[in-house]
Motif scaffolding. Structure first.
Motif, mmCIF file in Angstrom:
data_model
loop_
_atom_site.group_PDB
_atom_site.id
_atom_site.type_symbol
_atom_site.label_atom_id
_atom_site.label_comp_id
_atom_site.label_asym_id
_atom_site.label_seq_id
_atom_site.Cartn_x
_atom_site.Cartn_y
_atom_site.Cartn_z
ATOM 1 N N TYR A 27 0.820 -1.210 0.000
ATOM 2 C CA TYR A 27 0.000 0.000 0.000
ATOM 3 C C TYR A 27 0.860 1.270 0.000
ATOM 4 N N THR A 28 2.139 1.124 0.339
ATOM 5 C CA THR A 28 3.060 2.271 0.292
ATOM 6 C C THR A 28 3.769 2.352 -1.069
ATOM 7 N N VAL A 29 3.389 1.458 -1.971
ATOM 8 C CA VAL A 29 3.955 1.449 -3.323
ATOM 9 C C VAL A 29 2.899 2.017 -4.275
ATOM 10 N N PRO A 30 3.204 3.116 -4.990
ATOM 11 C CA PRO A 30 2.173 3.780 -5.800
ATOM 12 C C PRO A 30 1.340 2.853 -6.688
ATOM 13 N N LEU A 31 1.997 1.906 -7.367
ATOM 14 C CA LEU A 31 1.255 0.981 -8.233
ATOM 15 C C LEU A 31 0.132 0.283 -7.467
ATOM 16 N N TYR A 32 0.470 -0.311 -6.341
ATOM 17 C CA TYR A 32 -0.528 -1.057 -5.569
ATOM 18 C C TYR A 32 -1.526 -0.115 -4.896
ATOM 19 N N HIS A 33 -1.011 1.010 -4.409
ATOM 20 C CA HIS A 33 -1.888 1.987 -3.769
ATOM 21 C C HIS A 33 -3.025 2.380 -4.723
ATOM 22 N N ASP A 34 -2.640 2.742 -5.949
ATOM 23 C CA ASP A 34 -3.645 3.159 -6.935
ATOM 24 C C ASP A 34 -4.602 2.023 -7.278
ATOM 25 N N LYS A 35 -4.044 0.851 -7.520
ATOM 26 C CA LYS A 35 -4.870 -0.302 -7.894
ATOM 27 C C LYS A 35 -5.873 -0.654 -6.795
ATOM 28 N N TYR A 36 -5.386 -0.653 -5.562
ATOM 29 C CA TYR A 36 -6.251 -1.035 -4.441
ATOM 30 C C TYR A 36 -7.322 0.011 -4.193
ATOM 31 N N LYS A 37 -6.920 1.287 -4.322
ATOM 32 C CA LYS A 37 -7.914 2.360 -4.151
ATOM 33 C C LYS A 37 -9.026 2.228 -5.184
ATOM 34 N N GLU A 38 -8.574 2.006 -6.404
ATOM 35 C CA GLU A 38 -9.516 1.884 -7.512
ATOM 36 C C GLU A 38 -10.481 0.715 -7.298
ATOM 37 N N ALA A 39 -9.945 -0.381 -6.709
ATOM 38 C CA ALA A 39 -10.778 -1.562 -6.467
ATOM 39 C C ALA A 39 -11.556 -1.445 -5.151
ATOM 40 N N GLY A 40 -11.306 -0.364 -4.412
ATOM 41 C CA GLY A 40 -12.015 -0.159 -3.148
ATOM 42 C C GLY A 40 -11.592 -1.108 -2.033
ATOM 43 N N VAL A 41 -10.325 -1.544 -2.059
ATOM 44 C CA VAL A 41 -9.851 -2.386 -0.943
ATOM 45 C C VAL A 41 -8.745 -1.667 -0.164
ATOM 46 N N HIS A 42 -8.697 -1.965 1.122
ATOM 47 C CA HIS A 42 -7.685 -1.366 1.997
ATOM 48 C C HIS A 42 -7.022 -2.504 2.782
ATOM 49 N N PRO A 43 -5.721 -2.369 3.080
ATOM 50 C CA PRO A 43 -5.034 -3.437 3.826
ATOM 51 C C PRO A 43 -5.754 -3.839 5.115
ATOM 52 N N ASP A 44 -6.477 -2.891 5.742
ATOM 53 C CA ASP A 44 -7.185 -3.229 6.985
ATOM 54 C C ASP A 44 -8.241 -4.307 6.767
ATOM 55 N N GLY A 45 -8.717 -4.413 5.535
ATOM 56 C CA GLY A 45 -9.758 -5.398 5.244
ATOM 57 C C GLY A 45 -9.206 -6.761 4.865
ATOM 58 N N ILE A 46 -7.876 -6.900 4.960
ATOM 59 C CA ILE A 46 -7.251 -8.178 4.573
ATOM 60 C C ILE A 46 -6.773 -8.894 5.842
ATOM 61 N N THR A 47 -7.427 -9.992 6.181
ATOM 62 C CA THR A 47 -7.074 -10.688 7.425
ATOM 63 C C THR A 47 -6.153 -11.878 7.177
ATOM 64 N N GLY A 48 -6.150 -12.376 5.953
ATOM 65 C CA GLY A 48 -5.303 -13.533 5.644
ATOM 66 C C GLY A 48 -5.442 -13.890 4.184
ATOM 67 N N ILE A 49 -4.824 -14.998 3.810
ATOM 68 C CA ILE A 49 -4.822 -15.381 2.406
ATOM 69 C C ILE A 49 -6.229 -15.668 1.871
ATOM 70 N N SER A 50 -7.133 -16.033 2.784
ATOM 71 C CA SER A 50 -8.501 -16.292 2.310
ATOM 72 C C SER A 50 -9.143 -15.042 1.708
ATOM 73 N N ASP A 51 -8.573 -13.859 1.988
ATOM 74 C CA ASP A 51 -9.110 -12.617 1.415
ATOM 75 C C ASP A 51 -8.449 -12.237 0.090
ATOM 76 N N ILE A 52 -7.591 -13.090 -0.407
ATOM 77 C CA ILE A 52 -6.767 -12.693 -1.558
ATOM 78 C C ILE A 52 -7.598 -12.307 -2.776
ATOM 79 N N LYS A 53 -8.757 -12.918 -2.922
ATOM 80 C CA LYS A 53 -9.576 -12.643 -4.103
ATOM 81 C C LYS A 53 -10.152 -11.229 -4.109
ATOM 82 N N LYS A 54 -10.086 -10.566 -2.967
ATOM 83 C CA LYS A 54 -10.541 -9.166 -2.925
ATOM 84 C C LYS A 54 -9.581 -8.247 -3.668
#
Ligand SMILES: [Zn+2]
Length: 458
Positions: free
Chosen positions: A48-75
């Motif tokens: 999330y501190t890397v611009p590429l991922y930051h932008d992609k995740y923002k665009e997809a509406g996901v935040h690291p806080d919403g990731i609890t483990g690998i089972s969330d990878i599809k988000k």
């Protein structure tokens, strides 16, 4: 400052050496899962501190806080080669890491598409530990036994970055028992060097190992009698494997990795491919759906460590791999692969949704080595003009032109080999050329891949 003289770094490495190398032996599946979930949360947060991922995740509406483990990878959205290219160089590294601490490495570009990413020195060490782990499995001790690594040490490859600019520049004293040879050198030179060194273990590219076997069979390298040989870089078919095993009287196994992700899997003594499940998480997709056990799919890689360019749900290693959802009785934890078929972008598309994979192609070429006993095919290029027309260009080694099997025999073996695989409705034509440009891709397909629906892998 050279990190290898930094006590904190050294203790980090020693800790890794004692704890990370044998993690798959020590951990139960449950413990491994917990460890991986933790690593995954960390790496997503870092990304999330890397611009590429930051932008992609923002665009997809996901935040690291919403990731609890690998089972969330599809988000999380997938990351492509184009994404990395678009953000290169500053957008693919973290704003929290200074660029001076990172090493730039590039993929080999066999298809002509080069890609650069960054790794840190700890990545380099972990990459090496992945390798040491395979050595351990075979009882080879890197501090006592002589080890020859035949790497691709052209200036911009991952290995040059990892080994020359990373590891040896900083710590050559740690690796006195390792001989580093270059796979771009002539096989005669390589076997001569090994003859002097007398390695117990050889790690090298599949093609080079084939050539070395032929030289060994012809009486060169009398003192080269390793116990184990690790093949890497491309698919090793069974017959070629047997040929290498026979000539060297050694056990041959495969080690599998990618530039972007580091080590991915290796074969245990039972011959099963064990995923380095503490280092990477793998997904396998076919026509955008996950595949079943033993079904070939496109590999999606997530790398669970490192402070360089994060690799999370990266879909462009371009390998076709089949998972194997069962357990091996050797005692290592983590998941298994059934088969590695090779690069998707080096495959040929055929009528009826059929795909001829590199594993099948190398199958054809390796017969020249072990059946016709010649390495006079110096280079080759395959051009697919249409679904029904394939051109094969061959460069013959002039020094060997009049020795051993004739050019006609070689051409007919290759042509028939292709014909058997692709069927009689595809026209195969052979052409001898004097030279191929080193930089051009070796497999070129003019068939549109975009709307191709995969039915069957050959
Ligand atoms: Zn096993």
């Amino acid at each position: 400052m050279n990190p290898f003289y930094n006590p904190v770094f050294i203790s980090k490495i020693l800790k890794s050496y004692f704890f990370d190398v044998n993690r798959l032996e020590r951990f139960s599946d449950k413990k491994l899962k917990k460890y991986r979930d933790k690593q995954f949360r960390k790496i997503v947060k870092f990304a999330y501190t890397v611009p590429l991922y930051h932008d992609k995740y923002k665009e997809a509406g996901v935040h690291p806080d919403g990731i609890t483990g690998i089972s969330d990878i599809k988000k999380l959205p997938m990351i492509s080669k184009d994404d990395i290219k678009k953000y290169y160089p500053d957008g693919i590294i973290s704003s929290t890491i200074s660029k001076e601490k990172l090493i730039e490495i590039s993929t080999s570009g066999t298809t002509g598409k080069k890609l650069s990413i960054f790794v840190d020195i700890f990545d380099v060490v972990m990459g090496l530990f992945g390798y040491l782990r395979t050595l351990r499995e075979y009882g080879v001790n890197w501090r006592k036994d002589r080890i020859t690594i035949i790497g691709d040490f052209a200036p911009h490859t991952a290995e040059s970055g990892y080994i020359h600019r990373g590891l040896l520049a900083r710590s050559s004293f740690l690796f006195k028992n390792i001989q580093w040879l270059n796979t771009n050198d002539e096989p005669e030179k390589v076997i001569k060097e090994m003859d002097r060194f007398r390695p117990v273990f050889i790690g090298g590219y599949t093609g080079m190992l084939g050539h070395l076997s032929l030289l060994k069979e012809k009486g060169l390298g009398k003192n080269v009698s390793p116990k184990y040989i690790a093949s890497t870089g491309s698919v090793l078919d069974d017959s070629l494997k047997k040929f290498i095993e026979k000539t060297f009287n050694a056990h041959v196994f495969e080690a599998y990795g990618a530039t972007e992700s580091g080590p991915i899997a290796f074969q245990c003594k039972n011959g099963n491919f064990h995923v380095m499940s503490d280092l990477v998480f793998l997904e396998f997709m076919k026509n955008d759906k996950p595949v079943d056990s033993r079904e070939a799919g496109n590999l999606i890689v997530t790398k669970l460590y490192g402070k360089g360019t994060p690799i999370i749900r990266y879909n462009a290693v371009n390998d076709i791999v089949a998972p194997f959802y069962e357990k091996c009785n050797c005692g290592l934890s983590g998941s298994l692969l059934e088969k590695i078929y090779g690069r998707d972008d080096l495959s040929l598309l055929l009528t009826g949704g059929r795909v001829l994979l590199p594993s099948a192609i190398s199958n054809i070429y390796s017969r020249v080595l072990y059946e016709l006993k010649t390495n006079k095919v110096k280079d080759t290029k395959i051009i697919q003009h249409s679904l029904k027309k394939i051109e094969i260009q061959i460069v013959i080694d002039e020094k060997l032109r009049n020795k051993g099997a004739s050019i006609e025999e070689i051409f007919s073996l290759i042509k028939n080999g292709f014909q058997e695989k692709v069927g009689s409705d595809v026209e195969i034509f052979m052409k001898e050329v004097r030279k191929l440009d080193k930089r051009v891709p070796r497999i070129v397909s003019k068939v549109d891949r975009d709307d191709f629906e995969v039915n069957q892998y050959l």
